[in-house]
Every structure is written in structure tokens, then in C-alpha cells.
Design a protein around this motif. Structure first.
Motif, PDB file in Angstrom:
ATOM      1  N   TYR A   1       0.814  -1.209   0.000  1.00  0.00           N
ATOM      2  CA  TYR A   1       0.000   0.000   0.000  1.00  0.00           C
ATOM      3  C   TYR A   1       0.852   1.266   0.000  1.00  0.00           C
ATOM      4  CZ  TYR A   1       1.196   0.140   4.992  1.00  0.00           C
ATOM      5  OH  TYR A   1       1.883   0.187   6.171  1.00  0.00           O
ATOM      6  N   TYR A   2       0.213   2.353  -0.471  1.00  0.00           N
ATOM      7  CA  TYR A   2       0.748   3.703  -0.354  1.00  0.00           C
ATOM      8  C   TYR A   2       0.035   4.388   0.821  1.00  0.00           C
ATOM      9  CZ  TYR A   2       2.490   3.261  -5.174  1.00  0.00           C
ATOM     10  OH  TYR A   2       3.139   2.864  -6.309  1.00  0.00           O
ATOM     11  N   TRP A   3       0.714   5.314   1.483  1.00  0.00           N
ATOM     12  CA  TRP A   3       0.034   6.023   2.559  1.00  0.00           C
ATOM     13  C   TRP A   3       0.571   7.429   2.731  1.00  0.00           C
ATOM     14  CZ3 TRP A   3       2.373   7.636   7.216  1.00  0.00           C
ATOM     15  CH2 TRP A   3       3.689   7.193   7.415  1.00  0.00           C
TER      16      TRP A   3
ATOM     17  N   HIS B   1      -2.411  -0.994  -2.996  1.00  0.00           N
ATOM     18  CA  HIS B   1      -1.838  -1.080  -4.340  1.00  0.00           C
ATOM     19  C   HIS B   1      -2.048  -2.467  -4.937  1.00  0.00           C
ATOM     20  CE1 HIS B   1       1.363  -1.518  -7.403  1.00  0.00           C
ATOM     21  NE2 HIS B   1       1.086  -0.256  -7.648  1.00  0.00           N
ATOM     22  N   HIS B   2      -1.624  -3.507  -4.228  1.00  0.00           N
ATOM     23  CA  HIS B   2      -1.873  -4.866  -4.706  1.00  0.00           C
ATOM     24  C   HIS B   2      -1.637  -5.868  -3.589  1.00  0.00           C
ATOM     25  CE1 HIS B   2       2.530  -4.853  -5.087  1.00  0.00           C
ATOM     26  NE2 HIS B   2       2.467  -6.173  -5.133  1.00  0.00           N
ATOM     27  N   LEU B   3      -2.048  -7.095  -3.831  1.00  0.00           N
ATOM     28  CA  LEU B   3      -1.824  -8.200  -2.906  1.00  0.00           C
ATOM     29  C   LEU B   3      -1.069  -9.296  -3.639  1.00  0.00           C
ATOM     30  CD1 LEU B   3      -5.105  -7.220  -2.332  1.00  0.00           C
ATOM     31  CD2 LEU B   3      -4.456  -8.404  -0.236  1.00  0.00           C
TER      32      LEU B   3
ATOM     33  N   ASP C   1      -4.584   3.756  12.760  1.00  0.00           N
ATOM     34  CA  ASP C   1      -5.480   4.915  12.796  1.00  0.00           C
ATOM     35  C   ASP C   1      -5.564   5.685  11.491  1.00  0.00           C
ATOM     36  OD1 ASP C   1      -6.445   4.520  15.307  1.00  0.00           O
ATOM     37  OD2 ASP C   1      -5.123   5.953  16.294  1.00  0.00           O
ATOM     38  N   ILE C   2      -4.864   5.259  10.460  1.00  0.00           N
ATOM     39  CA  ILE C   2      -4.978   5.886   9.147  1.00  0.00           C
ATOM     40  C   ILE C   2      -5.927   5.027   8.312  1.00  0.00           C
ATOM     41  CG2 ILE C   2      -3.785   6.649   7.074  1.00  0.00           C
ATOM     42  CD1 ILE C   2      -1.305   7.066   8.692  1.00  0.00           C
ATOM     43  N   PRO C   3      -7.057   5.568   7.890  1.00  0.00           N
ATOM     44  CA  PRO C   3      -8.055   4.745   7.183  1.00  0.00           C
ATOM     45  C   PRO C   3      -7.600   4.328   5.795  1.00  0.00           C
ATOM     46  CG  PRO C   3      -8.699   7.046   7.144  1.00  0.00           C
ATOM     47  CD  PRO C   3      -7.505   6.958   8.056  1.00  0.00           C
ATOM     48  N   ILE C   4      -7.959   3.114   5.423  1.00  0.00           N
ATOM     49  CA  ILE C   4      -7.776   2.650   4.053  1.00  0.00           C
ATOM     50  C   ILE C   4      -9.002   3.109   3.276  1.00  0.00           C
ATOM     51  CG2 ILE C   4      -7.623   0.623   2.559  1.00  0.00           C
ATOM     52  CD1 ILE C   4      -6.133  -0.795   4.807  1.00  0.00           C
ATOM     53  N   THR C   5      -8.816   4.054   2.363  1.00  0.00           N
ATOM     54  CA  THR C   5      -9.954   4.679   1.693  1.00  0.00           C
ATOM     55  C   THR C   5     -10.110   4.284   0.231  1.00  0.00           C
ATOM     56  OG1 THR C   5      -8.611   6.617   1.119  1.00  0.00           O
ATOM     57  CG2 THR C   5      -9.822   6.690   3.214  1.00  0.00           C
ATOM     58  N   SER C   6      -9.091   3.643  -0.355  1.00  0.00           N
ATOM     59  CA  SER C   6      -9.202   3.290  -1.768  1.00  0.00           C
ATOM     60  C   SER C   6      -8.369   2.057  -2.072  1.00  0.00           C
ATOM     61  CB  SER C   6      -8.769   4.457  -2.667  1.00  0.00           C
ATOM     62  OG  SER C   6      -7.418   4.799  -2.427  1.00  0.00           O
ATOM     63  N   ILE C   7      -8.653   1.473  -3.240  1.00  0.00           N
ATOM     64  CA  ILE C   7      -7.940   0.282  -3.686  1.00  0.00           C
ATOM     65  C   ILE C   7      -7.806   0.356  -5.201  1.00  0.00           C
ATOM     66  CG2 ILE C   7     -10.104  -1.036  -3.795  1.00  0.00           C
ATOM     67  CD1 ILE C   7      -8.462  -3.527  -2.986  1.00  0.00           C
ATOM     68  N   LYS C   8      -6.633   0.055  -5.703  1.00  0.00           N
ATOM     69  CA  LYS C   8      -6.405   0.114  -7.141  1.00  0.00           C
ATOM     70  C   LYS C   8      -7.128  -1.026  -7.849  1.00  0.00           C
ATOM     71  CE  LYS C   8      -2.482   1.449  -8.852  1.00  0.00           C
ATOM     72  NZ  LYS C   8      -2.812   2.828  -9.265  1.00  0.00           N
TER      73      LYS C   8
ATOM     74  N   SER D   1      -6.153  -2.914 -10.056  1.00  0.00           N
ATOM     75  CA  SER D   1      -5.268  -4.060 -10.312  1.00  0.00           C
ATOM     76  C   SER D   1      -4.845  -4.775  -9.032  1.00  0.00           C
ATOM     77  CB  SER D   1      -4.018  -3.578 -11.057  1.00  0.00           C
ATOM     78  OG  SER D   1      -3.341  -2.566 -10.317  1.00  0.00           O
ATOM     79  N   ALA D   2      -5.486  -4.470  -7.911  1.00  0.00           N
ATOM     80  CA  ALA D   2      -5.047  -5.006  -6.616  1.00  0.00           C
ATOM     81  C   ALA D   2      -5.046  -6.526  -6.561  1.00  0.00           C
ATOM     82  CB  ALA D   2      -5.913  -4.442  -5.496  1.00  0.00           C
ATOM     83  N   PHE D   3      -5.961  -7.180  -7.305  1.00  0.00           N
ATOM     84  CA  PHE D   3      -6.060  -8.643  -7.268  1.00  0.00           C
ATOM     85  C   PHE D   3      -5.556  -9.278  -8.564  1.00  0.00           C
ATOM     86  CE2 PHE D   3      -8.827  -7.381  -3.875  1.00  0.00           C
ATOM     87  CZ  PHE D   3      -8.766  -8.413  -2.952  1.00  0.00           C
ATOM     88  N   SER D   4      -4.742  -8.564  -9.313  1.00  0.00           N
ATOM     89  CA  SER D   4      -4.316  -9.058 -10.628  1.00  0.00           C
ATOM     90  C   SER D   4      -3.066  -9.926 -10.588  1.00  0.00           C
ATOM     91  CB  SER D   4      -4.067  -7.875 -11.578  1.00  0.00           C
ATOM     92  OG  SER D   4      -2.996  -7.068 -11.112  1.00  0.00           O
ATOM     93  N   ASP D   5      -2.398 -10.019  -9.428  1.00  0.00           N
ATOM     94  CA  ASP D   5      -1.210 -10.869  -9.343  1.00  0.00           C
ATOM     95  C   ASP D   5      -1.604 -12.329  -9.541  1.00  0.00           C
ATOM     96  OD1 ASP D   5       1.838 -10.688  -8.167  1.00  0.00           O
ATOM     97  OD2 ASP D   5       0.871 -12.575  -7.606  1.00  0.00           O
ATOM     98  N   GLY D   6      -0.831 -13.048 -10.326  1.00  0.00           N
ATOM     99  CA  GLY D   6      -1.141 -14.442 -10.623  1.00  0.00           C
ATOM    100  C   GLY D   6      -1.219 -15.337  -9.396  1.00  0.00           C
ATOM    101  N   SER D   7      -0.447 -14.993  -8.358  1.00  0.00           N
ATOM    102  CA  SER D   7      -0.463 -15.807  -7.143  1.00  0.00           C
ATOM    103  C   SER D   7      -1.777 -15.657  -6.387  1.00  0.00           C
ATOM    104  CB  SER D   7       0.699 -15.412  -6.218  1.00  0.00           C
ATOM    105  OG  SER D   7       0.547 -14.078  -5.732  1.00  0.00           O
ATOM    106  N   ILE D   8      -2.505 -14.574  -6.656  1.00  0.00           N
ATOM    107  CA  ILE D   8      -3.796 -14.317  -6.017  1.00  0.00           C
ATOM    108  C   ILE D   8      -4.947 -14.841  -6.859  1.00  0.00           C
ATOM    109  CG2 ILE D   8      -5.425 -12.472  -5.406  1.00  0.00           C
ATOM    110  CD1 ILE D   8      -3.351 -12.766  -3.291  1.00  0.00           C
ATOM    111  N   GLN D   9      -4.922 -14.581  -8.156  1.00  0.00           N
ATOM    112  CA  GLN D   9      -6.072 -14.845  -9.022  1.00  0.00           C
ATOM    113  C   GLN D   9      -6.543 -16.293  -9.008  1.00  0.00           C
ATOM    114  OE1 GLN D   9      -4.791 -13.198 -12.831  1.00  0.00           O
ATOM    115  NE2 GLN D   9      -6.234 -11.527 -12.567  1.00  0.00           N
ATOM    116  N   THR D  10      -5.631 -17.221  -8.912  1.00  0.00           N
ATOM    117  CA  THR D  10      -6.008 -18.634  -8.979  1.00  0.00           C
ATOM    118  C   THR D  10      -6.169 -19.277  -7.603  1.00  0.00           C
ATOM    119  OG1 THR D  10      -3.679 -19.296  -9.137  1.00  0.00           O
ATOM    120  CG2 THR D  10      -4.879 -18.934 -11.207  1.00  0.00           C
ATOM    121  N   ARG D  11      -5.990 -18.478  -6.521  1.00  0.00           N
ATOM    122  CA  ARG D  11      -6.009 -19.085  -5.195  1.00  0.00           C
ATOM    123  C   ARG D  11      -6.968 -18.432  -4.203  1.00  0.00           C
ATOM    124  NH1 ARG D  11       0.103 -19.753  -3.303  1.00  0.00           N
ATOM    125  NH2 ARG D  11      -0.918 -20.961  -1.656  1.00  0.00           N
TER     126      ARG D  11
END
Length: 212
Positions: free
Chosen positions: A49-51, A59-61, A81-88, A90-100
Motif C-alpha cells: 500500500y501507499y500512505w 496497491h496490490h496483494l 489509525d490511518i483509514p484505508i480509503t481506496s484500492i487500485k 489491479s489489486a487482485f491481478s497478481d497471478g499468485s492471487i487470481q487462482t487461489r
């Protein structure tokens, strides 16, 4: 949730070890708007993530090669205490995530779900959007052929008609929509002829079905 928190500071990487998901960024840390920080989620995925002092963008997982992964991802609503307000998108586009990845929970602090967020996550079966999410954008579930359950809170007031494929709106699978009466979720399910399960006011059970 418990996570191993690893953040990069000027002077090197600092490992915080196993801690509750963080609540405030350590004093002395420099805001990182152009470089990524990261920490490990409980299920085994790494969140990058960016902050800055007021908000965080996911940014991605990814899942480190050879590491175990439960299949479940619960995104936190804040980091120290810093809120996560957005997600890109492409956050779930990594191959290690998409198939699992099999289940995802999105916090209400993220108001808008970007286009194609879960595109081609072929193992994804269940997505829970928490109260506070307001908009589901086009092709959010493009290519999610295993999807069976989507939980949509009453706070969602805009659902793109093409959640699955940009030109059509029909799903590769036939997911059941879980939501509240007289909401966009109910209307979306009806318009797309998808099964709909009413959540009660507590969001726990409906028609004897346990929603955990």
C-alpha cells in the motif's frame, strides 16, 4: 486479526512481528506517497500500500512463492489509525492471487469498488462488502467463474449493470446476492434474475440461513 507487520523506514526495514492489525503509524515514519509499504494478512497474503498522514490506498496483494495461503483475504479498514480509503483496480491481478483467493471481505472505509477489481479471480467464491461501501463499478467480477455469494450492504447505492462482463451483465456463474429489502442490491438481483437472500436488520440470518 493478527498480522506480521513489516514497514520500511529511512534507515532500513523494521519488523514489528506478530501484532494485532495496526492502528497508528509509528511516530517518526515518513509518509510514503510514492513508495510501497506492506504487511502480512492473517491468511498468508501480503498487502502492499501507499500512505500519507490522512489515508491509505491498497496497491496490490500477493502470496510469496512457496508460502501457505488459507484462500481467505480480509482487508483491514485502517493501518494504525490511518483509514484505508481506496484500492487500485489491479489489486487482485497478481497471478499468485487470481487462482487461489476464495473469499474476500472489503471494509466499509473503501467507498468505491473500482472497475475489474476481481477480474479473472477464477477461484473466488464469496465476496462480502461491509457497510459503508457505496459503489460497485463495471466488470467488478469479470471472469469470476466460481463465484457463488456476494453480500451487498444497504450503504451501496450504485451498482453498475455490467458487474460481470462489460457488454452484457450476465455472470459466468450464478451467484446468490445477499442484501436488504428495497435496496440497490435487491433491484440488481431482480434485474439480472439472480437468487436473492434477505438479510435481517442485524445482518445475521434470514430464512434460517446462517451468514457467517
Amino acid at each position: 486479526l493478527v498480522a506480521a507487520l513489516s514497514m520500511t523506514q529511512p534507515g532500513g526495514a523494521v519488523l514489528a512481528g506478530a501484532v494485532d492489525l495496526p492502528k497508528t503509524v509509528s511516530s517518526g515514519m515518513t509518509p510514503r506517497a510514492t513508495a510501497l509499504d506492506h504487511f502480512a494478512l492473517e491468511g498468508g497474503a501480503i498487502l502492499y500500500y501507499y500512505w500519507d498522514p490522512t489515508e491509505i490506498e491498497i496497491h496490490h496483494l500477493a502470496i510469496p512463492e512457496g508460502d501457505p495461503f488459507s484462500g481467505d483475504i480480509v482487508l483491514p479498514s485502517e493501518v494504525e489509525d490511518i483509514p484505508i480509503t481506496s484500492i487500485k483496480e489491479s489489486a487482485f491481478s497478481d497471478g499468485s492471487i487470481q487462482t487461489r483467493v476464495q473469499t474476500v471481505t472489503v471494509p466499509g472505509s473503501i467507498k468505491e469498488i473500482p472497475d475489474r477489481l476481481f477480474a479473472d479471480c477464477t477461484a473466488l467464491q464469496e465476496v462480502v462488502f461491509r457497510e459503508g461501501v457505496e459503489r460497485l463499478s463495471k466488470a467488478t467480477f469479470l471472469g469470476c467463474s466460481s463465484l457463488t455469494k456476494i453480500v451487498i450492504p444497504a450503504s451501496v447505492t450504485e451498482i453498475d449493470s455490467t458487474l460481470d462482463i462489460p457488454e452484457g451483465g450476465m455472470f459466468n456463474s450464478t451467484p446468490t446476492i445477499y442484501g436488504y429489502r428495497v435496496t440497490d442490491a435487491e433491484s440488481f438481483a431482480s434485474e439480472n434474475e439472480l437468487p436473492f437472500v434477505y438479510l435481517n436488520d442485524q445482518g445475521g440470518t434470514s430464512y434460517g440461513l446462517s451468514l457467517k
